[in-house]
Scaffold this motif. Structure first.
Motif, short mmCIF file in Angstrom:
data_model
loop_
_atom_site.label_atom_id
_atom_site.label_comp_id
_atom_site.label_asym_id
_atom_site.label_seq_id
_atom_site.Cartn_x
_atom_site.Cartn_y
_atom_site.Cartn_z
N ILE A 229 0.88 -1.16 0.00
CA ILE A 229 0.00 0.00 0.00
C ILE A 229 0.92 1.21 0.00
CG2 ILE A 229 -2.03 1.01 1.08
CD1 ILE A 229 -2.24 -1.38 2.86
N GLY A 230 0.56 2.26 -0.70
CA GLY A 230 1.42 3.44 -0.74
C GLY A 230 1.61 4.03 0.63
N GLY A 231 2.85 4.42 0.98
CA GLY A 231 3.12 4.98 2.29
C GLY A 231 2.65 6.42 2.38
N GLY A 232 2.12 6.83 3.52
CA GLY A 232 1.66 8.19 3.70
C GLY A 232 0.59 8.28 4.75
N GLN A 233 -0.31 9.25 4.63
CA GLN A 233 -1.37 9.40 5.62
C GLN A 233 -2.34 8.25 5.47
OE1 GLN A 233 -3.10 13.22 5.82
NE2 GLN A 233 -4.67 12.63 7.29
N ALA A 234 -2.78 7.70 6.61
CA ALA A 234 -3.67 6.54 6.55
C ALA A 234 -4.77 6.66 7.58
CB ALA A 234 -2.87 5.26 6.79
N HIS A 235 -5.98 6.38 7.16
CA HIS A 235 -7.12 6.27 8.04
C HIS A 235 -7.64 4.85 7.91
CE1 HIS A 235 -7.05 10.60 8.48
NE2 HIS A 235 -7.05 10.71 7.16
N ALA A 236 -8.56 4.45 8.79
CA ALA A 236 -9.10 3.10 8.74
C ALA A 236 -9.69 2.83 7.36
CB ALA A 236 -10.17 2.93 9.81
N GLY A 237 -9.16 1.78 6.71
CA GLY A 237 -9.68 1.39 5.41
C GLY A 237 -9.23 2.26 4.26
N GLY B 133 -5.05 16.14 24.00
CA GLY B 133 -4.23 17.04 23.18
C GLY B 133 -3.48 16.37 22.05
N THR B 134 -3.57 15.03 21.94
CA THR B 134 -2.89 14.33 20.86
C THR B 134 -3.67 14.47 19.56
OG1 THR B 134 -1.96 12.70 22.39
CG2 THR B 134 -1.98 12.11 20.06
N ALA B 135 -3.01 14.98 18.53
CA ALA B 135 -3.67 15.20 17.24
C ALA B 135 -3.50 14.00 16.30
CB ALA B 135 -3.13 16.45 16.57
N GLY B 136 -2.40 13.28 16.45
CA GLY B 136 -2.14 12.16 15.56
C GLY B 136 -0.81 11.52 15.88
N CYS B 137 -0.39 10.63 15.02
CA CYS B 137 0.92 10.00 15.20
C CYS B 137 1.54 9.71 13.84
CB CYS B 137 0.82 8.73 16.04
SG CYS B 137 -0.24 7.45 15.37
N ALA B 138 2.84 9.70 13.84
CA ALA B 138 3.61 9.38 12.64
C ALA B 138 4.34 8.08 12.88
CB ALA B 138 4.61 10.49 12.33
N LYS C 241 1.16 8.46 8.39
CA LYS C 241 0.60 9.31 9.43
C LYS C 241 -0.85 8.94 9.68
CE LYS C 241 -0.58 13.58 8.51
NZ LYS C 241 -0.55 15.03 8.21
N ILE C 242 -1.24 8.97 10.95
CA ILE C 242 -2.63 8.76 11.33
C ILE C 242 -3.15 10.03 11.96
CG2 ILE C 242 -4.23 7.45 12.76
CD1 ILE C 242 -2.24 5.14 12.72
N ASP C 243 -4.22 10.56 11.40
CA ASP C 243 -4.86 11.74 11.95
C ASP C 243 -5.91 11.27 12.95
OD1 ASP C 243 -6.16 14.07 12.54
OD2 ASP C 243 -6.71 14.58 10.48
#
Length: 269
Positions: free
Chosen positions: A34-42, A239-244, A263-265
């Motif tokens: 899968i292409g690397g980058g921002q990822a959300h569920a599914g 206060g956590t916005a996301g993770c890399a 990245k996960i938002d």
């Protein structure tokens, strides 16, 4: 602001909280790329560029760089992270986000590059190229050059939230010869505004974006497909916005080229 690079210590990530015993690290039979980058569920992710800004609340040259980082963070093709350093704290203002590990990380980069250039604000692109972080034109130019060169993150990492867990998958591939490759995760804060009362920025109010607040090594990648599961509660706090998630080579135990990133938002989940 510049300083002479000191010999950095071992940089293994800030182990503020150990991974839960239930964390699973397992080989996958046939990983699907899968292409690397921002990822959300599914959601499949995209190829990205990683920009790390080394900044300080005690550095008068840094606020423009902090704004540049905020501008880059709005680009879904960029993973923009703020690493506040502590070596200017003696000037009169103690940075409220700085950590010694971040200073060591920056010095480690300088040693690997061979230029020993340690200063603020400094932006490091994909773990390889350093530019003045306050010059947005140069930062964006370095990002574009990295993309054209084909030497950016190419290992297609998948990162997503499923229920109460964070799932990270790395396909089989080829690590850089002679370099150890680590997989790590960094939780970053939502934009936070700080009023600075002392030092070079006395009286200024500065907003900091994607400040890394927790980071943890997830494992060593030897080229075998791997999967990591960890409780979302270990990453997401107030206060956590996301993770890399970063797959990064180490040269002489210092951070080197970034091979993959996602990245996960969390605010959108």
């Amino acid at each position: 602001m510049r300083m002479k690079a000191e010999t950095p210590g071992r940089i293994t990530g800030g182990r503020l909280k150990p991974l839960a015993v239930g964390c699973l690290l397992a080989a996958l039979g046939a990983a699907q790329a899968i292409g690397g980058g921002q990822a959300h569920a599914g959601e499949a992710a995209r190829t990205v560029t990683v920009v790390e800004l080394f900044t300080s609340q005690g550095c008068s040259s840094c606020p423009p760089a902090d704004q540049t980082l905020a501008n880059l963070a709005a680009d879904p093709s960029v993973i923009a992270l703020t690493f506040p350093v502590d070596y200017w704290d003696y000037l009169g203002w103690r940075d409220t986000f700085a950590r010694p590990d971040f200073s060591k990380r920056q010095k480690g980069y300088a040693k690997v590059r061979g230029d020993n250039e340690v200063y603020t604000p400094q932006a490091v692109i994909n773990g390889s190229v350093a530019v003045i972080g306050s010059d947005e034109h140069k930062v964006r130019g370095a990002i574009e050059t990295a993309r054209r060169s084909g030497h950016g993150p190419s290992v297609p990492i998948s990162a997503r939230v499923e229920g109460d867990k964070v799932i990270v998958e790395v396909p089989a591939g080829a690590p850089l010869p002679g370099q150890r490759t680590s997989l790590w995760i960094a939780a970053f804060r939502e934009p936070t505004t700080v009023s600075i009362d002392k030092g070079e920025n006395t009286g200024r109010t500065v907003t900091y974006t994607n400040v890394v607040e927790r980071w943890q090594v997830l494992g060593i990648w030897d080229g075998t497909a791997m999967r990591v599961e960890l409780p979302l509660a270990d990453i997401a706090q107030d206060g956590t916005a996301g993770c890399a998630v970063i797959l990064q080579a180490k040269k002489h135990d210092k951070p080197s080229r970034i091979l993959g990133a996602a990245k996960i938002d969390l605010l959108s989940n």
